[in-house]
Design a protein around this motif. Structure first.
Motif, PDB file in Angstrom:
ATOM      1  N   ASN A 294     -31.927 -55.492 -60.989  1.00  0.00           N
ATOM      2  CA  ASN A 294     -31.583 -56.521 -61.962  1.00  0.00           C
ATOM      3  C   ASN A 294     -32.673 -57.611 -62.007  1.00  0.00           C
ATOM      4  OD1 ASN A 294     -29.190 -55.222 -62.839  1.00  0.00           O
ATOM      5  ND2 ASN A 294     -28.116 -55.959 -61.030  1.00  0.00           N
ATOM      6  N   THR A 295     -32.341 -58.859 -61.663  1.00  0.00           N
ATOM      7  CA  THR A 295     -33.346 -59.935 -61.724  1.00  0.00           C
ATOM      8  C   THR A 295     -33.797 -60.366 -60.328  1.00  0.00           C
ATOM      9  OG1 THR A 295     -31.554 -61.554 -61.894  1.00  0.00           O
ATOM     10  CG2 THR A 295     -32.577 -60.833 -63.957  1.00  0.00           C
ATOM     11  N   ASP A 296     -33.777 -59.459 -59.381  1.00  0.00           N
ATOM     12  CA  ASP A 296     -34.273 -59.771 -58.041  1.00  0.00           C
ATOM     13  C   ASP A 296     -35.657 -60.424 -58.151  1.00  0.00           C
ATOM     14  OD1 ASP A 296     -35.938 -59.170 -55.561  1.00  0.00           O
ATOM     15  OD2 ASP A 296     -33.977 -58.486 -54.877  1.00  0.00           O
ATOM     16  N   PRO A 297     -35.879 -61.552 -57.465  1.00  0.00           N
ATOM     17  CA  PRO A 297     -37.172 -62.234 -57.551  1.00  0.00           C
ATOM     18  C   PRO A 297     -38.363 -61.334 -57.231  1.00  0.00           C
ATOM     19  CG  PRO A 297     -35.572 -63.654 -56.485  1.00  0.00           C
ATOM     20  CD  PRO A 297     -34.909 -62.316 -56.663  1.00  0.00           C
ATOM     21  N   LEU A 298     -38.190 -60.409 -56.289  1.00  0.00           N
ATOM     22  CA  LEU A 298     -39.288 -59.503 -55.950  1.00  0.00           C
ATOM     23  C   LEU A 298     -39.610 -58.567 -57.113  1.00  0.00           C
ATOM     24  CD1 LEU A 298     -38.371 -58.577 -52.273  1.00  0.00           C
ATOM     25  CD2 LEU A 298     -40.268 -60.018 -53.032  1.00  0.00           C
ATOM     26  N   TYR A 299     -38.589 -58.169 -57.877  1.00  0.00           N
ATOM     27  CA  TYR A 299     -38.842 -57.322 -59.038  1.00  0.00           C
ATOM     28  C   TYR A 299     -39.506 -58.127 -60.147  1.00  0.00           C
ATOM     29  CZ  TYR A 299     -38.192 -54.024 -62.862  1.00  0.00           C
ATOM     30  OH  TYR A 299     -38.415 -53.175 -63.928  1.00  0.00           O
ATOM     31  N   MET A 300     -39.059 -59.356 -60.343  1.00  0.00           N
ATOM     32  CA  MET A 300     -39.697 -60.207 -61.349  1.00  0.00           C
ATOM     33  C   MET A 300     -41.173 -60.441 -60.989  1.00  0.00           C
ATOM     34  SD  MET A 300     -37.412 -60.844 -63.675  1.00  0.00           S
ATOM     35  CE  MET A 300     -37.017 -59.110 -63.400  1.00  0.00           C
ATOM     36  N   GLN A 301     -41.455 -60.625 -59.694  1.00  0.00           N
ATOM     37  CA  GLN A 301     -42.831 -60.814 -59.254  1.00  0.00           C
ATOM     38  C   GLN A 301     -43.659 -59.539 -59.445  1.00  0.00           C
ATOM     39  OE1 GLN A 301     -43.029 -62.575 -55.251  1.00  0.00           O
ATOM     40  NE2 GLN A 301     -41.134 -63.664 -55.728  1.00  0.00           N
ATOM     41  N   THR A 302     -43.034 -58.386 -59.212  1.00  0.00           N
ATOM     42  CA  THR A 302     -43.718 -57.111 -59.447  1.00  0.00           C
ATOM     43  C   THR A 302     -44.154 -57.004 -60.896  1.00  0.00           C
ATOM     44  OG1 THR A 302     -42.409 -55.967 -57.742  1.00  0.00           O
ATOM     45  CG2 THR A 302     -43.447 -54.602 -59.436  1.00  0.00           C
ATOM     46  N   LEU A 303     -43.220 -57.242 -61.816  1.00  0.00           N
ATOM     47  CA  LEU A 303     -43.543 -57.164 -63.243  1.00  0.00           C
ATOM     48  C   LEU A 303     -44.602 -58.193 -63.625  1.00  0.00           C
ATOM     49  CD1 LEU A 303     -39.949 -56.705 -64.713  1.00  0.00           C
ATOM     50  CD2 LEU A 303     -41.732 -54.964 -64.573  1.00  0.00           C
ATOM     51  N   SER A 304     -44.457 -59.403 -63.096  1.00  0.00           N
ATOM     52  CA  SER A 304     -45.431 -60.463 -63.385  1.00  0.00           C
ATOM     53  C   SER A 304     -46.829 -60.051 -62.930  1.00  0.00           C
ATOM     54  CB  SER A 304     -45.001 -61.759 -62.688  1.00  0.00           C
ATOM     55  OG  SER A 304     -45.984 -62.765 -62.846  1.00  0.00           O
ATOM     56  N   ASP A 305     -46.918 -59.484 -61.739  1.00  0.00           N
ATOM     57  CA  ASP A 305     -48.221 -59.066 -61.203  1.00  0.00           C
ATOM     58  C   ASP A 305     -48.897 -58.033 -62.097  1.00  0.00           C
ATOM     59  OD1 ASP A 305     -47.935 -60.708 -59.031  1.00  0.00           O
ATOM     60  OD2 ASP A 305     -47.655 -59.104 -57.560  1.00  0.00           O
ATOM     61  N   VAL A 306     -48.138 -57.008 -62.476  1.00  0.00           N
ATOM     62  CA  VAL A 306     -48.767 -55.908 -63.226  1.00  0.00           C
ATOM     63  C   VAL A 306     -49.095 -56.336 -64.657  1.00  0.00           C
ATOM     64  CG1 VAL A 306     -47.791 -54.097 -61.783  1.00  0.00           C
ATOM     65  CG2 VAL A 306     -46.504 -54.851 -63.789  1.00  0.00           C
ATOM     66  N   VAL A 307     -48.272 -57.193 -65.245  1.00  0.00           N
ATOM     67  CA  VAL A 307     -48.557 -57.692 -66.593  1.00  0.00           C
ATOM     68  C   VAL A 307     -49.773 -58.606 -66.581  1.00  0.00           C
ATOM     69  CG1 VAL A 307     -47.712 -59.209 -68.432  1.00  0.00           C
ATOM     70  CG2 VAL A 307     -46.223 -57.424 -67.500  1.00  0.00           C
ATOM     71  N   TYR A 308     -49.820 -59.518 -65.623  1.00  0.00           N
ATOM     72  CA  TYR A 308     -50.953 -60.450 -65.542  1.00  0.00           C
ATOM     73  C   TYR A 308     -52.260 -59.696 -65.294  1.00  0.00           C
ATOM     74  CZ  TYR A 308     -53.799 -64.462 -64.134  1.00  0.00           C
ATOM     75  OH  TYR A 308     -54.780 -65.408 -64.054  1.00  0.00           O
ATOM     76  N   ALA A 309     -52.210 -58.703 -64.398  1.00  0.00           N
ATOM     77  CA  ALA A 309     -53.411 -57.915 -64.113  1.00  0.00           C
ATOM     78  C   ALA A 309     -53.900 -57.200 -65.368  1.00  0.00           C
ATOM     79  CB  ALA A 309     -53.122 -56.907 -63.000  1.00  0.00           C
ATOM     80  N   LYS A 310     -52.978 -56.648 -66.131  1.00  0.00           N
ATOM     81  CA  LYS A 310     -53.366 -55.928 -67.352  1.00  0.00           C
ATOM     82  C   LYS A 310     -53.903 -56.903 -68.404  1.00  0.00           C
ATOM     83  CE  LYS A 310     -53.056 -52.172 -67.835  1.00  0.00           C
ATOM     84  NZ  LYS A 310     -54.043 -51.070 -67.703  1.00  0.00           N
ATOM     85  N   ALA A 311     -53.303 -58.072 -68.511  1.00  0.00           N
ATOM     86  CA  ALA A 311     -53.752 -59.063 -69.498  1.00  0.00           C
ATOM     87  C   ALA A 311     -55.161 -59.561 -69.183  1.00  0.00           C
ATOM     88  CB  ALA A 311     -52.782 -60.238 -69.556  1.00  0.00           C
ATOM     89  N   THR A 312     -55.402 -59.878 -67.926  1.00  0.00           N
ATOM     90  CA  THR A 312     -56.715 -60.390 -67.553  1.00  0.00           C
ATOM     91  C   THR A 312     -57.783 -59.286 -67.601  1.00  0.00           C
ATOM     92  OG1 THR A 312     -56.114 -60.082 -65.212  1.00  0.00           O
ATOM     93  CG2 THR A 312     -55.805 -62.274 -66.165  1.00  0.00           C
ATOM     94  N   GLU A 313     -57.371 -58.085 -67.299  1.00  0.00           N
ATOM     95  CA  GLU A 313     -58.308 -56.947 -67.396  1.00  0.00           C
ATOM     96  C   GLU A 313     -58.755 -56.759 -68.857  1.00  0.00           C
ATOM     97  OE1 GLU A 313     -57.548 -52.225 -67.546  1.00  0.00           O
ATOM     98  OE2 GLU A 313     -56.804 -53.209 -65.740  1.00  0.00           O
ATOM     99  N   ALA A 314     -57.798 -56.859 -69.769  1.00  0.00           N
ATOM    100  CA  ALA A 314     -58.110 -56.673 -71.192  1.00  0.00           C
ATOM    101  C   ALA A 314     -58.990 -57.785 -71.735  1.00  0.00           C
ATOM    102  CB  ALA A 314     -56.818 -56.569 -71.991  1.00  0.00           C
ATOM    103  N   LEU A 315     -58.742 -59.006 -71.247  1.00  0.00           N
ATOM    104  CA  LEU A 315     -59.474 -60.165 -71.763  1.00  0.00           C
ATOM    105  C   LEU A 315     -60.734 -60.463 -70.961  1.00  0.00           C
ATOM    106  CD1 LEU A 315     -56.419 -62.494 -72.356  1.00  0.00           C
ATOM    107  CD2 LEU A 315     -57.836 -61.467 -74.126  1.00  0.00           C
ATOM    108  N   LYS A 316     -60.867 -59.791 -69.820  1.00  0.00           N
ATOM    109  CA  LYS A 316     -62.001 -60.052 -68.908  1.00  0.00           C
ATOM    110  C   LYS A 316     -62.024 -61.524 -68.520  1.00  0.00           C
ATOM    111  CE  LYS A 316     -63.702 -55.853 -69.244  1.00  0.00           C
ATOM    112  NZ  LYS A 316     -62.681 -55.201 -70.038  1.00  0.00           N
TER     113      LYS A 316
END
Length: 317
Positions: A294-316
């Motif tokens: 559900n909204t476990d903080p560790l799961y929210m952090q997991t999603l945040s990590d992978v989204v942020y990594a993909k966003a910064t990778e795309a934008l360099k």
């Protein structure tokens, strides 16, 4: 200086929001073919059996999307020139995947990341979401990149391992190695095996990683919630597994860990909590399951990590 806004398309399967939406929902799943009156009656009965017909998946998804947006902006507010705005895109209910893409474009989003609320990649699941989002984004001129899987993210594994540890404590007076831990996920048609689809392997990798963290020696994998179609689906089904291990191995204690699902919904609250529990009662099994993420903080952090990594990778960035 104003921050650059990054759209995050958070995709999931979707669910009806009330009993009167069930027919339209399953008609969409069945590509325009409505369920028969008998099928519809059975489906309604399943939803009614879940806390009187309450539909938790939509509420859980809403909370997960809001939680991810808050986590992204909280975690990266001080060290980033980016601002994240999350949008929903559902496979079989409004707002559809295409609607989420359209809304981002209408809001002036020019760069986006797509992520599915499912840690394991399959061409038939996550791949389908990505295809639809990519096609709509191309049509509207939106630049979008995708997180394809995150099944071995350490925070995800920590969240799942903690749930296994906690659930094992419910077997009072039973040695840990006497509890059969069965990891489960939604079955898919067997034809994915011919495609060298990574789905089964990724699920086993997650299972093994959790087993190693928790120190499990008595575990296996099983499939659940297969579709009722003419083509064969991946097995063995968890109900067959329960029958087999009871009859052939005299197993008395079972912990189900549905690692393929991140939210409480029909496949967890009915297929496990009602259907599997009813069979366990017949077989004389003590059956427990791990809590959903559900909204476990560790799961929210997991999603945040992978989204942020993909966003910064795309934008360099």
């Amino acid at each position: 200086m104003s921050k650059q806004r990054i759209g995050v398309l958070v995709m999931s399967y979707g669910t009806p929001e009330s009993l009167d939406q069930i027919e339209a929902y399953y008609t969409h799943i069945r590509r325009g073919n409505p369920p028969s009156p008998e099928q519809l009656a059975e489906l309604k009965a399943r939803y009614e059996a879940i806390v009187g017909g309450f539909f938790p998946l939509r509420e859980n998804t809403n909370k997960q999307v809001a939680g991810l947006e808050a986590e992204l902006n909280r975690e990266h507010s001080g060290d980033s020139e980016l601002e994240f705005v999350c949008y929903q895109g559902l496979k079989h209910a409004l707002p559809y995947v295409e609607d989420g893409v359209e809304m981002m474009v209408k809001d002036g989003i020019r760069q986006a990341v797509g992520v599915v609320l499912a840690p394991h990649f399959s061409t038939m699941s996550v791949g389908g979401y990505v295809k639809r989002a990519k096609e709509k984004a191309a049509e509207l001129g939106l630049a979008i990149d995708f997180v394809l899987s995150y099944h071995l993210h350490p925070l995800l594994l920590e969240a799942l391992s903690t749930r296994v540890e906690s659930a094992l404590e419910r077997f009072e007076g039973v040695a840990r190695d006497e509890v059969r831990v069965i990891f489960t996920a939604h079955s898919l048609p067997e034809k994915i095996l011919e495609m060298n689809d990574p789905y089964p392997q990724q699920l086993l990798e997650t299972s093994k990683a959790i087993a190693e963290r928790v120190g499990l020696t008595n575990w296996q994998f099983g499939w659940q919630s297969a579709g009722q179609t003419a083509t064969p689906w991946l097995g063995p089904d968890i109900l067959d597994v329960l029958r087999t291990i009871t009859a052939e191995e005299q197993v008395k204690n079972v912990l189900l860990c549905p690692i393929g699902f991140v939210s409480d919904h029909l496949e967890v609250l009915y297929d496990i909590d009602i259907e599997a529990q009813a069979l366990a009662s017949e077989l004389g099994l003590h059956l427990e399951r791990t809590e959903s993420l559900n909204t476990d903080p560790l799961y929210m952090q997991t999603l945040s990590d992978v989204v942020y990594a993909k966003a910064t990778e795309a934008l360099k960035v």
